[in-house]
Write a protein that holds these residues in place. Structure first.
Motif, short mmCIF file in Angstrom:
data_model
loop_
_atom_site.label_atom_id
_atom_site.label_comp_id
_atom_site.label_asym_id
_atom_site.label_seq_id
_atom_site.Cartn_x
_atom_site.Cartn_y
_atom_site.Cartn_z
N MET A 40 0.83 -1.20 0.00
CA MET A 40 0.00 0.00 0.00
C MET A 40 0.87 1.25 0.00
N SER A 41 0.34 2.32 -0.54
CA SER A 41 1.07 3.59 -0.57
C SER A 41 0.72 4.41 0.66
N TYR A 42 1.56 5.39 0.94
CA TYR A 42 1.34 6.29 2.07
C TYR A 42 1.88 7.65 1.67
N GLN A 43 1.11 8.69 1.97
CA GLN A 43 1.53 10.05 1.64
C GLN A 43 1.08 10.98 2.76
N LEU A 44 1.98 11.87 3.16
CA LEU A 44 1.66 12.80 4.24
C LEU A 44 2.32 14.14 3.97
N SER A 45 1.57 15.21 4.19
CA SER A 45 2.09 16.58 4.19
C SER A 45 1.29 17.32 5.25
N ALA A 46 1.88 17.50 6.43
CA ALA A 46 1.07 17.98 7.55
C ALA A 46 1.89 18.69 8.59
N ILE A 47 1.19 19.53 9.34
CA ILE A 47 1.73 20.19 10.53
C ILE A 47 1.22 19.41 11.74
N VAL A 48 2.10 19.12 12.68
CA VAL A 48 1.72 18.44 13.92
C VAL A 48 2.17 19.30 15.09
N ALA A 49 1.25 19.52 16.02
CA ALA A 49 1.56 20.33 17.20
C ALA A 49 0.50 20.06 18.26
N ASP A 50 0.63 20.71 19.39
CA ASP A 50 -0.34 20.61 20.47
C ASP A 50 -1.74 20.95 19.95
N VAL A 51 -2.73 20.15 20.34
CA VAL A 51 -4.08 20.32 19.80
C VAL A 51 -4.66 21.69 20.15
N GLU A 52 -4.39 22.21 21.35
CA GLU A 52 -4.92 23.51 21.72
C GLU A 52 -4.29 24.62 20.88
N LEU A 53 -2.99 24.51 20.64
CA LEU A 53 -2.31 25.51 19.82
C LEU A 53 -2.91 25.54 18.42
N LEU A 54 -3.02 24.38 17.78
CA LEU A 54 -3.55 24.35 16.41
C LEU A 54 -5.01 24.79 16.37
N GLY A 55 -5.77 24.43 17.39
CA GLY A 55 -7.15 24.87 17.44
C GLY A 55 -7.27 26.38 17.52
N GLU A 56 -6.46 26.99 18.37
CA GLU A 56 -6.49 28.45 18.52
C GLU A 56 -6.06 29.16 17.24
N GLN A 57 -5.05 28.63 16.55
CA GLN A 57 -4.49 29.31 15.39
C GLN A 57 -5.32 29.12 14.13
N THR A 58 -6.18 28.13 14.11
CA THR A 58 -6.92 27.82 12.88
C THR A 58 -8.43 27.97 13.02
N THR A 59 -8.89 28.44 14.15
CA THR A 59 -10.33 28.44 14.42
C THR A 59 -11.14 29.22 13.39
N ASP A 60 -10.56 30.26 12.79
CA ASP A 60 -11.31 31.09 11.84
C ASP A 60 -10.99 30.78 10.38
N LEU A 61 -10.26 29.70 10.13
CA LEU A 61 -9.86 29.36 8.77
C LEU A 61 -10.86 28.42 8.11
N ASP A 62 -11.16 28.69 6.85
CA ASP A 62 -12.12 27.86 6.12
C ASP A 62 -11.52 26.53 5.68
N HIS A 63 -10.21 26.48 5.45
CA HIS A 63 -9.59 25.29 4.87
C HIS A 63 -8.73 24.51 5.86
N ALA A 64 -8.89 24.78 7.14
CA ALA A 64 -8.14 24.05 8.16
C ALA A 64 -9.02 22.96 8.76
N VAL A 65 -8.52 21.74 8.70
CA VAL A 65 -9.22 20.58 9.27
C VAL A 65 -8.24 19.88 10.21
N LEU A 66 -8.57 19.80 11.48
CA LEU A 66 -7.70 19.17 12.45
C LEU A 66 -8.13 17.72 12.68
N ALA A 67 -7.14 16.83 12.68
CA ALA A 67 -7.38 15.43 13.00
C ALA A 67 -6.71 15.12 14.33
#
Length: 204
Positions: free
Chosen positions: A1-28
């Motif tokens: 199987m193939s695998y591909q990743l291009s992502a930012i990883v950080a503390d969930v609260e930090l990413l939530g605060e920085q992306t809360t108003d963005l239309d194209h930000a999806v946190l997993a």
């Protein structure tokens, strides 16, 4: 199987605060209170005001990422890192080829990397993604390495991470399904539940 990743990883609260108003930000969700933000062209444009550039051809040691980091994007991630460490991760496994690259920001500047590896034949702790995750605070656990410990084997592409984020699935969702399947398969022998092996990054 193939695998591909291009992502930012950080503390969930930090990413939530920085992306809360963005239309194209999806946190997993990941384990250990981390989150993964898939990096798409639409997200980069929303963050920086410009469409991203990509390295033509395979990445090189001089240009370890497919994504070209503009000054605006680098400065943005540096600002985020004043609150908590931030990692950018790329990986690609396809057709027998393997590649990882990573960089970490801390306290407003690059603190480690960029580092890339196309062999991945050394100790796992030194592979770029594992090394980056350790530097942002990932702790050892029952899984084989930080990559699996945080749950980065759960989706095989950015599209998969986007779907997982939109469905608000927990980092343990797929593990629970795998454990339930294994329990049912082994019920006759009364074998105890155990986590599924992720093999080589969970894609073998």
């Amino acid at each position: 199987m193939s695998y591909q990743l291009s992502a930012i990883v950080a503390d969930v609260e930090l990413l939530g605060e920085q992306t809360t108003d963005l239309d194209h930000a999806v946190l997993a969700a990941l384990r250990q209170d981390f989150a993964l933000l898939p990096v798409t062209p639409q997200l980069v444009e929303e963050l920086t005001g410009a469409r991203p550039d990509f390295v033509p051809g395979p990445p090189t040691p001089e240009h370890p990422f497919h994504l070209v980091f503009s000054p605006a994007l680098s400065d943005l991630l540096a600002r985020w890192s004043r609150h908590a460490p931030v990692a950018y991760l790329e990986a690609e496994f396809a057709g027998g080829g393997r590649r990882q690259a990573a960089v970490v920001w801390l306290d407003g500047a690059v603190s480690w990397g960029p580092c890339s590896d196309t062999a991945l034949d050394g100790p796992r702790a030194g592979w770029p993604i594992n090394a980056a995750l350790a530097r942002i605070g990932a702790e050892p656990g029952r899984w084989i390495d930080p990559f699996a410990e945080l749950g980065l084997h759960q989706a095989g592409s950015n599209e998969g991470w986007l779907a997982q984020g939109r469905r608000r699935l927990s980092a343990d969702y797929w593990d629970e399904l795998a454990e339930e399947w294994e329990y049912r398969q082994n019920a006759a022998e009364q074998q105890p539940r155990r986590p599924r092996s992720v093999g080589d990054w969970g894609i073998s």
